[in-house]
Design an enzyme around this catalytic site. Structure first.
Site, short mmCIF file in Angstrom:
data_model
loop_
_atom_site.label_atom_id
_atom_site.label_comp_id
_atom_site.label_asym_id
_atom_site.label_seq_id
_atom_site.Cartn_x
_atom_site.Cartn_y
_atom_site.Cartn_z
N GLU A 83 10.51 17.23 13.59
CA GLU A 83 10.78 16.70 12.66
C GLU A 83 10.66 17.94 11.31
O GLU A 83 9.38 17.51 10.91
CB GLU A 83 10.53 15.39 12.40
CG GLU A 83 11.68 15.28 10.98
CD GLU A 83 11.02 13.60 10.60
OE1 GLU A 83 9.54 12.98 11.39
OE2 GLU A 83 11.24 12.52 10.22
N CYS A 88 14.75 10.11 6.47
CA CYS A 88 13.96 9.68 7.36
C CYS A 88 15.65 9.83 7.89
O CYS A 88 14.88 10.36 9.83
CB CYS A 88 13.64 8.27 7.65
SG CYS A 88 14.18 7.37 6.50
N LYS A 135 0.80 -1.45 -0.05
CA LYS A 135 0.41 0.30 -0.19
C LYS A 135 1.33 1.02 -0.18
O LYS A 135 1.03 1.64 1.06
CB LYS A 135 -1.39 0.33 1.04
CG LYS A 135 -2.36 0.39 1.48
CD LYS A 135 -1.73 2.24 1.03
CE LYS A 135 -2.20 3.29 1.92
NZ LYS A 135 -1.77 4.53 1.60
N GLU A 167 9.59 1.10 10.80
CA GLU A 167 10.23 2.77 10.79
C GLU A 167 9.62 3.92 10.35
O GLU A 167 9.25 4.45 10.02
CB GLU A 167 11.27 2.24 9.24
CG GLU A 167 11.27 1.13 9.20
CD GLU A 167 13.32 0.77 10.23
OE1 GLU A 167 13.87 2.35 10.57
OE2 GLU A 167 13.86 -0.57 9.83
#
Ligand code: NAD
Length: 481
Positions: free
Chosen positions: A380, A282, A175, A248
């Site tokens: 972030e 990331c 997905k 993750e």
């Protein structure tokens, strides 16, 4: 095996495979042009794809490791044969330029990871052999794996999730992010050409569809890469089907520059550690702590690299930095920079949108004079803005690096590797790099701690995460006299 083996010469050949007449409009970040319409799969489609994968899995598992590895190598060949169309489709949909560590690099990483995964061997392990019993542990396939991914490195992360899952004998339903479905659907269609029907399926849709997939009773494992917020929801959902999870999640990687580092020598690597994929990575360097004795020199060296690094449209061969992928992320980045300005932060370079290029272009932005607790440091940003914080005592820098509830990557920069190692040992992160930031290797396990998730990908440990340990115990053979 799929019958769809038509030649792929351009990205339009790939688009023709995956776009639909009625569906979600996908626009190119660099130009705003309509790239195509992605299917909006329903829960009915979900049941169909899950049923096909579940039915196909035992046969795939029955092939054994050698044959499955051979298939992964053929998939790698197929991706290499379509590398340029895939890279152009990725550049147009994700926004990343073709050159630099971007679209062509990402497609190259897909085939490299498939080859490495095919070559990795998970040996059986004798866990007890004490004279009375012998216990041997092997890893069996889990069954059906759901692979849910983000929009920043959509192809590479799909391969990171799918390759070890297939290698271990699982079936997989992918997905992709609703922001980059077309390139992933195209990749999956190429991969599926080498696989038995049903073994690899894909569903296109938003977070509700993702939530339905991960909670499906047939799913035994979820490979999830995305935000910490969504990761928490998936942990809750996994209570229903007891699916195993590899998570993750987001990060806020710190870099610590020790006083003995050479500012000019490290500048390029610090820059790309922070701004790879225009900061939308990331494990990018997201806050840089620099010793006060070299702070100004490091900032000047980074500003020089920023000025010399071309930013532009995705299909422009000169560009190595591109637009922000979507308006939501653009607003996060520009909002954090505006807030930093109001708090007295100094914008060294960048700091306002490049509206002439298009609505999603934001320059590399370096901000000094900020402190722990300021939003650009603590949150972030996931984009092209880096706060650079001055410190005087390395103990404070280590405490700063560790004070947030995330820990994906981190880095230490020094001319003295032993000293850097001492600091690295004390930083709470899944990976700590010395004099680099963000490089991954298919044999080095990668994953986070704290809010950055749990479980690792890559290497032997990554294969183990896609199997279930099974121990067979037998009496030890009698010793003959
Ligand atoms: P996101 O969490 O919004 O979406 C990721 C995927 O999860 C999408 O496919 C989305 O549709 C799906 N999703 C969302 N909610 C879900 C739910 N409740 N159940 C099932 N699926 C759900 O993340 P994003 O904005 O696409 O990606 C950016 C984030 O991903 C950043 O925080 C970044 O740090 C993180 N990231 C982490 C890694 C890593 O390896 N640790 C790699 C890349 C990105």
């Amino acid at each position: 095996m799929s019958t769809q083996t038509d030649t792929v010469t351009t990205e339009n050949d790939l688009l023709a495979r995956v776009t639909v007449a009625e569906g979600t409009e996908i626009h190119e970040p660099a130009t705003g042009d309509l790239l195509g319409r992605a299917p909006e799969h329903t829960t009915h489609d979900l049941e169909r794809v899950v049923a096909a994968a579940t039915a196909a899995q035992p046969g795939w598992a029955g092939l054994g490791h050698a044959e499955r590895s051979a298939v992964l190598l053929r998939i790698a060949d197929r991706i290499e044969a379509a590398a340029e169309p895939l890279a152009r489709l990725l550049a147009r949909e994700q926004g990343k330029p073709l050159n630099g560590p971007n679209a062509r690099f990402e497609v190259g990483a897909c085939s490299a990871w498939l080859r490495a995964t095919a070559a990795t061997v998970l040996e059986e392990e004798v866990v007890v052999d004490d004279g009375s019993q012998v216990s041997v542990m092997t890893y069996r396939p889990l069954g059906l794996v759901a692979a849910v991914g983000p929009w920043n490195w959509p192809l590479m992360i799909t391969v990171w999730q799918v390759a070890p899952a297939l290698r271990m004998g699982n079936a997989v339903v992918v997905k992709p992010s609703e922001k980059t479905p077309l390139s992933v659907l195209a990749l999956v269609s190429l991969m599926a050409e080498e696989l038995p029907d049903g073994v690899l399926g894909a569903l296109s849709g938003g977070r509700e569809l993702g939530a339905s997939l991960v909670a499906h009773p047939a799913v035994r494992k979820v490979m999830f890469t995305g935000s910490t917020a969504a990761g928490r929801k998936i942990v809750e959902a996994s209570g229903a089907n007891l699916a195993r999870l590899t998570l993750e999640l987001g990060g806020n990687d710190a870099g610590i520059v020790l006083p003995d580092a050479d500012p000019r020598a490290i500048a390029q690597d610090v820059f790309w550690g922070a701004f790879i994929n225009t900061g939308q990575t990331c494990a990018a360097l997201k806050r840089l702590y620099v010793h006060e004795s070299i702070h100004d020199e490091v900032v000047a060296a980074l500003a020089d690299v920023a000025k010399a690094t071309p930013l532009g449209r995705s299909l422009d061969e000169e560009s190595v930095l591109g637009p922000v992928q979507n308006s939501m992320q653009f607003d996060v980045v520009s909002g954090l920079v505006e807030d930093a300005k109001q708090r007295g932060g100094t914008v060294v370079t960048g700091g306002s949108p490049l509206s002439d290029l298009g609505p999603l272009f934001y320059p590399v932005t370096l901000v000094t004079g900020l402190h722990d607790g300021d939003p650009l440091v603590d949150q972030e940003q996931f984009g092209p803005a880096l706060p650079i914080v001055s410190y005087s005592d390395v103990e404070d820098a280590i405490a700063s690096a560790n004070r947030l509830d995330v820990g994906l990557g981190a880095s230490v920069w020094s001319s003295d590797t032993a000293r850097a190692q001492e600091v690295a040992d004390r930083v709470e992160a899944g990976t700590v790099w010395i004099n680099s930031h963000g490089g991954v290797h298919p044999m080095a396990p990668f994953g986070g701690v704290k809010g950055s998730g749990y479980g690792v990908e890559f290497g032997v440990e990554g294969l183990k995460a896609l199997g279930v340990p099974k121990v067979v115990t037998r009496p030890a053979a009698p010793v003959r006299s």
